[in-house]
Scaffold this motif. Structure first.
Motif, PDB file in Angstrom:
ATOM      1  N   ALA A 286     -12.360 -40.576  35.832  1.00  0.00           N
ATOM      2  CA  ALA A 286     -11.846 -39.518  36.699  1.00  0.00           C
ATOM      3  C   ALA A 286     -11.001 -38.520  35.920  1.00  0.00           C
ATOM      4  O   ALA A 286     -11.103 -37.298  36.117  1.00  0.00           O
ATOM      5  N   GLN A 287     -10.160 -39.018  35.045  1.00  0.00           N
ATOM      6  CA  GLN A 287      -9.285 -38.132  34.272  1.00  0.00           C
ATOM      7  C   GLN A 287     -10.090 -37.183  33.390  1.00  0.00           C
ATOM      8  O   GLN A 287      -9.800 -35.985  33.310  1.00  0.00           O
ATOM      9  N   ILE A 288     -11.119 -37.726  32.733  1.00  0.00           N
ATOM     10  CA  ILE A 288     -11.960 -36.895  31.866  1.00  0.00           C
ATOM     11  C   ILE A 288     -12.693 -35.841  32.684  1.00  0.00           C
ATOM     12  O   ILE A 288     -12.738 -34.661  32.320  1.00  0.00           O
ATOM     13  N   LEU A 289     -13.259 -36.262  33.805  1.00  0.00           N
ATOM     14  CA  LEU A 289     -14.015 -35.344  34.639  1.00  0.00           C
ATOM     15  C   LEU A 289     -13.132 -34.241  35.192  1.00  0.00           C
ATOM     16  O   LEU A 289     -13.473 -33.045  35.125  1.00  0.00           O
ATOM     17  N   ILE A 290     -11.992 -34.608  35.764  1.00  0.00           N
ATOM     18  CA  ILE A 290     -11.108 -33.614  36.386  1.00  0.00           C
ATOM     19  C   ILE A 290     -10.606 -32.611  35.358  1.00  0.00           C
ATOM     20  O   ILE A 290     -10.616 -31.396  35.586  1.00  0.00           O
ATOM     21  N   ASP A 358     -19.296 -44.518  31.931  1.00  0.00           N
ATOM     22  CA  ASP A 358     -18.103 -44.522  31.094  1.00  0.00           C
ATOM     23  C   ASP A 358     -17.778 -43.119  30.615  1.00  0.00           C
ATOM     24  O   ASP A 358     -18.313 -42.120  31.123  1.00  0.00           O
ATOM     25  N   GLU A 359     -16.896 -43.032  29.596  1.00  0.00           N
ATOM     26  CA  GLU A 359     -16.447 -41.739  29.097  1.00  0.00           C
ATOM     27  C   GLU A 359     -17.603 -40.902  28.557  1.00  0.00           C
ATOM     28  O   GLU A 359     -17.621 -39.671  28.719  1.00  0.00           O
ATOM     29  N   ALA A 360     -18.569 -41.557  27.921  1.00  0.00           N
ATOM     30  CA  ALA A 360     -19.711 -40.822  27.374  1.00  0.00           C
ATOM     31  C   ALA A 360     -20.505 -40.141  28.492  1.00  0.00           C
ATOM     32  O   ALA A 360     -20.967 -39.005  28.343  1.00  0.00           O
ATOM     33  N   VAL A 361     -20.646 -40.823  29.617  1.00  0.00           N
ATOM     34  CA  VAL A 361     -21.370 -40.243  30.749  1.00  0.00           C
ATOM     35  C   VAL A 361     -20.587 -39.076  31.331  1.00  0.00           C
ATOM     36  O   VAL A 361     -21.160 -38.033  31.681  1.00  0.00           O
ATOM     37  N   MET A 362     -19.268 -39.222  31.452  1.00  0.00           N
ATOM     38  CA  MET A 362     -18.457 -38.121  31.974  1.00  0.00           C
ATOM     39  C   MET A 362     -18.535 -36.894  31.059  1.00  0.00           C
ATOM     40  O   MET A 362     -18.683 -35.764  31.525  1.00  0.00           O
ATOM     41  N   ASN A 363     -18.464 -37.120  29.766  1.00  0.00           N
ATOM     42  CA  ASN A 363     -18.592 -35.996  28.839  1.00  0.00           C
ATOM     43  C   ASN A 363     -19.992 -35.399  28.899  1.00  0.00           C
ATOM     44  O   ASN A 363     -20.173 -34.188  28.766  1.00  0.00           O
ATOM     45  N   GLY A 364     -20.990 -36.255  29.147  1.00  0.00           N
ATOM     46  CA  GLY A 364     -22.360 -35.778  29.276  1.00  0.00           C
ATOM     47  C   GLY A 364     -22.558 -34.883  30.480  1.00  0.00           C
ATOM     48  O   GLY A 364     -23.217 -33.843  30.388  1.00  0.00           O
ATOM     49  N   LEU A 366     -20.251 -33.154  32.016  1.00  0.00           N
ATOM     50  CA  LEU A 366     -19.505 -31.915  31.801  1.00  0.00           C
ATOM     51  C   LEU A 366     -20.307 -30.941  30.936  1.00  0.00           C
ATOM     52  O   LEU A 366     -20.364 -29.733  31.218  1.00  0.00           O
ATOM     53  N   LYS A 367     -20.932 -31.451  29.893  1.00  0.00           N
ATOM     54  CA  LYS A 367     -21.771 -30.614  29.036  1.00  0.00           C
ATOM     55  C   LYS A 367     -22.932 -30.023  29.833  1.00  0.00           C
ATOM     56  O   LYS A 367     -23.263 -28.835  29.711  1.00  0.00           O
ATOM     57  N   ALA A 368     -23.539 -30.869  30.683  1.00  0.00           N
ATOM     58  CA  ALA A 368     -24.669 -30.413  31.499  1.00  0.00           C
ATOM     59  C   ALA A 368     -24.224 -29.342  32.495  1.00  0.00           C
ATOM     60  O   ALA A 368     -24.948 -28.365  32.740  1.00  0.00           O
ATOM     61  N   ILE A 369     -23.049 -29.515  33.093  1.00  0.00           N
ATOM     62  CA  ILE A 369     -22.542 -28.534  34.060  1.00  0.00           C
ATOM     63  C   ILE A 369     -22.336 -27.180  33.383  1.00  0.00           C
ATOM     64  O   ILE A 369     -22.705 -26.123  33.927  1.00  0.00           O
ATOM     65  N   LYS A 370     -21.767 -27.175  32.187  1.00  0.00           N
ATOM     66  CA  LYS A 370     -21.571 -25.915  31.451  1.00  0.00           C
ATOM     67  C   LYS A 370     -22.915 -25.226  31.213  1.00  0.00           C
ATOM     68  O   LYS A 370     -23.046 -24.002  31.391  1.00  0.00           O
ATOM     69  N   GLU A 371     -23.900 -26.005  30.818  1.00  0.00           N
ATOM     70  CA  GLU A 371     -25.224 -25.447  30.541  1.00  0.00           C
ATOM     71  C   GLU A 371     -25.860 -24.854  31.796  1.00  0.00           C
ATOM     72  O   GLU A 371     -26.423 -23.751  31.772  1.00  0.00           O
TER      73      GLU A 371
END
Length: 386
Positions: A286-290, A358-364, A366-371
């Motif tokens: 949640a912290q990474i995503l937010i 996990d964190e890798a999925v959250m970062n993934g 976020l990258k997809a949303i930017k794209e």
């Protein structure tokens, strides 16, 4: 031909399907998936052992003493909710107070209304938490209220309600406290012994099983007193409990595959470190995503002190190029399935932070949303009003 977007690799056993960033069903482990590859007889000795261990394990996770029982009910979480409301909420003379701050509190109220059970509500809208003082004031103002029903984590918004404080206020007045912990149990600590008489949850949430059954943890004396209370044959919690106690079997065909998968999920939950570790992983998600979403310019519906680790609600951007269906489909093509908003007042969408992620999925994601936002030519992420 359009170039296909890069797809974030799915979990083992689900490489061609997206991560389910929802409040359930959710992404499960390879071990949970593998547990469903065998067929089990519903009356088999080994299957009955599995059911017995699930029931004991759930009571342990909830901090129950030996005055509580676990009753498993076929069907989704709402089946257990209706079974519990039908078993325990009064038919006349006294009434049930339903504390509402989202769709699932409203659903409980609708069930009671349909059953013709006396009911009153505290309605906080769809994004505000009730306080123990508000519940206490309602009980003091209406002595006819004997039961209180409240949702722990209301996934309409993701808000986590102050269950412990409310339970203390309810029990101090000699009332019955019932909790819908559908989306929180297994990741947010819940001590039944602190004043909660009844709790319901389901298999496809924070313990990371698959859909198929739900369960109610309840005081034994309440179950005994509920004989004949149910409006239903199938949803009769008392009779379901009697059947499980008599011979370890279900009255009607159980979802065998879902149960053995949940048994495996409980082992994995314990191996991870139980409720504290599961909750810590979800909080990191949640912290990474937010943070990532806010850094892009998105606004969250809830302040940090109210948003739990289960699902996060983001306000829809006002940019005219933003269309949720396009946003959803493009994220799904990249390996992530999110959730539309369920709010009645503010346009929004939701991203779950539970499941085998996990964190890798959250970062993934976020990258997809930017794209996706770049491709949609969305630049103004200030929230749409209305």
């Amino acid at each position: 031909m359009d170039k296909q977007p890069h797809r974030f690799a799915g979990p083992p056993g689900q490489e061609d399907m997206p991560y389910l960033l929802t409040p359930g069903p959710l992404t499960t482990s390879r071990g949970v998936k593998a547990a469903m590859l065998a067929d089990w007889g519903s009356r088999d000795v080994e299957f009955r052992r599995v059911v017995s261990e699930i029931r004991k394990g759930l009571l342990g996770l909830a901090g129950c003493n030996d005055s509580y029982e676990c009753v498993i009910m076929q069907g989704s979480g709402t089946f257990a909710i209706e079974a519990a409301l039908g078993a325990f909420c009064p038919k006349a003379v006294t009434k049930t107070l339903v504390v509402v701050n989202g769709a699932y509190g409203d659903r409980a109220a609708a069930i009671l209304s349909h059953l013709g059970r006396p009911m009153v509500k505290i309605d906080k809208g769809d994004s505000a938490a009730p306080s123990a003082d508000e519940v206490a004031a309602a009980l003091d103002a209406d002595p006819a209220i004997s039961h209180v029903w409240i949702v722990h984590c209301e996934t309409t918004s993701g808000i986590v309600n102050p269950i412990e404080e409310i339970a203390r206020a309810v029990k101090a007045r000699g009332k019955t406290c019932m909790v819908d912990a559908m989306s929180s149990f297994g990741a947010i600590a819940l001590d039944m012994g602190a004043g909660i008489d009844v709790m319901v949850s389901s298999s496809n949430k924070c313990i990371e099983g698959v859909p198929g059954f739900s369960y109610a943890l309840a005081k034994r004396d309440m179950l005994q007193a509920s004989r004949g209370m149910s409006h239903s044959v199938v949803l009769d919690l008392h009779e379901q409990w009697r059947g499980l106690e008599t011979n370890g079997q279900f009255r009607f065909t159980p979802p065998t595959h879902a149960l053995v998968a949940f048994h495996q999920a409980m082992k994995e939950h314990a191996a991870e470190g139980g409720v504290p570790a599961r909750g810590a992983r979800y909080r990191r998600n949640a912290q990474i995503l937010i943070k990532g979403m806010r850094d892009m310019g998105f606004s969250t519906l809830l302040p940090d002190n109210q948003a739990g680790p289960i699902i996060q609600t983001f306000l829809t951007p006002r940019d005219r190029n933003f269309h949720f269906e396009t946003f959803y489909e493009e994220l799904r093509r990249r390996g992530f399935a999110i959730y539309p908003g369920k709010l009645t007042k503010r346009p929004s969408f939701r991203i779950g932070t539970i499941g085998k992620v996990d964190e890798a999925v959250m970062n993934g994601v976020l990258k997809a949303i930017k794209e996706v936002l770049t491709n949609m030519m969305v630049t103004d992420l200030a929230p749409l009003e209305g």
